[in-house]
Scaffold this motif. Structure first.
Motif, short mmCIF file in Angstrom:
data_model
loop_
_atom_site.label_atom_id
_atom_site.label_comp_id
_atom_site.label_asym_id
_atom_site.label_seq_id
_atom_site.Cartn_x
_atom_site.Cartn_y
_atom_site.Cartn_z
N ASN A 42 0.79 -1.22 0.00
CA ASN A 42 0.00 0.00 0.00
C ASN A 42 0.83 1.28 0.00
OD1 ASN A 42 -2.84 -0.98 0.11
ND2 ASN A 42 -2.00 -2.09 1.85
N ALA A 43 2.14 1.17 0.11
CA ALA A 43 3.00 2.37 0.12
C ALA A 43 2.79 3.26 -1.11
CB ALA A 43 4.46 1.97 0.26
N PRO A 44 2.65 2.72 -2.33
CA PRO A 44 2.50 3.60 -3.49
C PRO A 44 1.29 4.54 -3.41
CG PRO A 44 3.08 1.41 -4.22
CD PRO A 44 2.79 1.31 -2.74
N VAL A 80 -3.01 1.66 -11.72
CA VAL A 80 -3.06 3.03 -12.22
C VAL A 80 -3.43 3.96 -11.07
CG1 VAL A 80 -5.47 2.82 -12.99
CG2 VAL A 80 -4.02 4.58 -13.97
N HIS A 81 -2.76 5.10 -11.02
CA HIS A 81 -3.09 6.17 -10.07
C HIS A 81 -3.47 7.40 -10.88
CE1 HIS A 81 -0.28 4.45 -6.69
NE2 HIS A 81 -1.32 3.68 -6.95
N ALA A 139 8.98 9.58 -10.64
CA ALA A 139 9.93 8.49 -10.89
C ALA A 139 9.59 7.27 -10.03
CB ALA A 139 11.36 8.95 -10.63
N CYS A 140 9.13 7.48 -8.81
CA CYS A 140 8.72 6.34 -7.96
C CYS A 140 7.64 5.53 -8.66
CB CYS A 140 8.19 6.83 -6.62
SG CYS A 140 9.42 7.42 -5.48
N HIS A 141 6.67 6.22 -9.24
CA HIS A 141 5.60 5.52 -9.96
C HIS A 141 6.16 4.76 -11.16
CE1 HIS A 141 2.93 8.07 -7.57
NE2 HIS A 141 1.98 7.19 -7.87
N GLN A 147 1.10 3.20 -13.65
CA GLN A 147 0.68 4.32 -14.51
C GLN A 147 0.29 5.49 -13.64
OE1 GLN A 147 -2.42 4.02 -17.59
NE2 GLN A 147 -2.49 1.89 -16.94
N LEU A 148 0.68 6.67 -14.05
CA LEU A 148 0.23 7.89 -13.40
C LEU A 148 -0.59 8.65 -14.43
CD1 LEU A 148 0.29 9.58 -10.85
CD2 LEU A 148 2.40 10.63 -11.68
#
Length: 182
Positions: A42-44, A80-81, A139-141, A147-148
């Protein structure tokens, strides 16, 4: 930025915290005081400025191929976020820090019928060390294969997500732009 085995993370824009005391969060659905943290899965969901509204979706057991292709995108990974364009500058310019804690002080919590999304401690906790800058949030994503997606407004995407078979989470949606037509 993910926790090491036996650890959980708390993300903050404040790098000066040395002790976390349980409190009732303004957005909490309970009056029990907690210290909140997340696991690696769940960190992302927290690689964002704190107040940034976001709608997130991921493939889970039971996700249909049609929903995966429609919500996530054919050949576009597992997650996806989505955020609104208005939040892109904050995403690009916020310095976010991760605090590491021993997992043993925390237990899982979730809403009825929902997947576990957070861990909580009911006693004060001290980080295992100084906070670590998370770095470039975009960059983390990318490095995690997430996907951002940038949208004018989150609500049509959110409405599709919650009626589908994908897993989902919405954070700080009260900060999103108004629904179109309202």
């Amino acid at each position: 930025m993910r926790p090491e085995p036996g650890q959980v993370l708390h993300f903050s824009e404040d790098p000066t915290l040395t002790r976390f005391a349980p409190h009732v969060a303004a957005t909490s659905g309970t009056d029990t005081p907690y210290v909140w943290a997340v696991d690696g899965r769940n960190a992302p969901s927290y690689w964002f400025p704190r107040q940034c509204p976001r709608a997130m979706a991921w493939v889970r057991d039971g996700t249909t191929e049609a929903d995966r292709d429609r919500i996530i995108g054919a050949g576009c990974g597992e997650r996806v976020h989505a955020i609104e364009y208005a939040w892109l500058p904050a995403l690009q310019n916020t310095t976010l820090y991760a605090y590491r804690f021993a997992e043993e002080a925390f237990h899982h919590v979730s809403s009825p019928g929902a997947e576990p999304h957070a861990l909580v401690a009911t006693s004060p906790v001290v980080p295992l060390g100084p906070p670590e800058p998370v770095g470039d949030l975009i960059a983390c994503h990318a490095e995690a294969g997430i996907q951002l997606r940038l949208l004018d407004n989150l609500w049509s995407f959110w409405d599709e997500v919650i009626e589908s078979t994908v897993g989902y989470s919405g954070i700080r949606l009260r900060n999103a732009q108004s629904r179109p037509g309202y």
